[in-house]
Design an enzyme around this catalytic site. Sequence first.
Site, short mmCIF file in Angstrom:
data_model
loop_
_atom_site.label_atom_id
_atom_site.label_comp_id
_atom_site.label_asym_id
_atom_site.label_seq_id
_atom_site.Cartn_x
_atom_site.Cartn_y
_atom_site.Cartn_z
N GLN A 69 -4.73 -5.14 7.20
CA GLN A 69 -5.85 -6.00 6.80
C GLN A 69 -5.91 -7.29 7.62
OE1 GLN A 69 -8.11 -5.11 4.55
NE2 GLN A 69 -7.08 -3.21 4.00
N CYS B 94 -4.72 2.48 -3.63
CA CYS B 94 -3.48 2.96 -3.00
C CYS B 94 -2.34 1.97 -3.22
CB CYS B 94 -3.65 3.20 -1.50
SG CYS B 94 -4.88 4.42 -1.12
N ASP C 21 3.03 -4.65 7.85
CA ASP C 21 1.83 -3.84 7.71
C ASP C 21 0.65 -4.78 7.91
OD1 ASP C 21 -0.46 -2.68 6.76
OD2 ASP C 21 0.45 -1.77 5.00
N HIS D 86 0.88 -1.18 0.00
CA HIS D 86 0.00 0.00 0.00
C HIS D 86 0.92 1.23 0.00
CE1 HIS D 86 -2.69 2.94 2.03
NE2 HIS D 86 -3.70 2.16 1.69
N LYS E 251 -10.09 -0.83 10.56
CA LYS E 251 -10.26 -1.97 9.67
C LYS E 251 -10.54 -3.24 10.47
CE LYS E 251 -7.17 0.11 6.31
NZ LYS E 251 -8.00 0.52 5.19
#
Length: 394
Positions: free
Chosen positions: A190, A351, A187, A109, A213
Amino acid sequence: MFKKDFPYFNNSKTVYLDNAATTQKPQCVIDSQIEYYEKYCSNTHRSNFGHANKATINFEKTRTLLKEFINASKNEEIIFTKGVTESINFIANSYAKNFKTVIISSLEHHSNIVPWHMQKRTLGNGLEVVRCNNNLDFDFEHFEQILKNNPKSFVSVTHISNAFGKIYDIKKITELAHKYDAVVMVDGAQSLAHLKVDMQDLDVDFFAISAHKTFGPTGVGAIYVKEKYLKEIEPYQTGGATIDEVTFNTSTLLDSPYKFEAGTQNIAGIIGFGKALEYLNIIGYENIQIVENDVYRYLDEELRKIPKIIFYNDINDSIGSRSFNFEGLVHDDIGILLDKMNIALRVGHHCAQPIMKQLNVKGTIRVSIAFYNDYNDVSELITALRKALQMLDA
Ligand SMILES: Cc1ncc(COP(=O)(O)O)c(C=O)c1O
């Protein structure tokens, strides 16, 4: 089955399939924030009266919940931020700037690309990108080659691609990186909505988390920092709440996590995030995965029946998001028509422009589900998609 817990679905007829952008919030998360503002609104870690103490206790309860949720070893390893973007920027600007080379993957991202470009520009640090094949699989051979050429580098990779739902094997990435004395940040924007993550098992050094999220409020997140780094990392913001003592000449900082949490935090949001974690603990990941995988597979099957559909990855090693295009059609046109039919999803580059360029597309149509989505949502989407394609004469 779970929609009843989320007031959005009582108030709206929209088929919500944009969960990778943000998830809906259960009633308990909303109530906890209203309760804070209505009944005990006060600042944390400062004043010593009843409501201020209650705010501090509930704020710190979220830290404990999150620590247990991801199996960190200490509360001090959990540092609150505004979200994954701030978590990555914090580590990039405090710790990772000392590394000569940063290694990312092709599926990142922009939040995990642009901070490294800034460092490249200002500090001249190197940036290497691990290739993926045409099923978007992480190329471990290429990764090892980069690590061999750049030992002691900083690896920053996504766990689950927001654009394609592809899951990367973080345990394997970390094992290999550590073999070459590299440090690993993940990261995890998600991750928590779909999968159980365990800091001891993954053995990552840093793990970035986003509350919004994960069925929690917007503007809240966290970074897990493995204990061994806590002392050496300098905060990248300082001010009230981070200090032990200040004179006109100098200041001494508190220990982690407080030295990293400058200024008044999003107290209501952090309390709400705690409620989201409690809610997820009650539902349980086993149930989430059973329901979600079933709908995800049904979605894939139904999409495959539509002629001229193009996918970029198969659904093995993927979760949550499904990205596609139709031969000869512009994804934006489909998005506009679906919106008119009350289907909420995202069309565009998500993104993640570099991987779109690599795939030679401007963007995709992305359907992203959460555990509250059901067969009915998929059926409504498919009916609307077929109608849109008819309107576009495809
Ligand atoms: C993979 C990934 N990384 C980073 C981000 C940014 O997260 P946040 O909104 O918490 O800053 C997102 C949000 O879309 C994402 O999906």
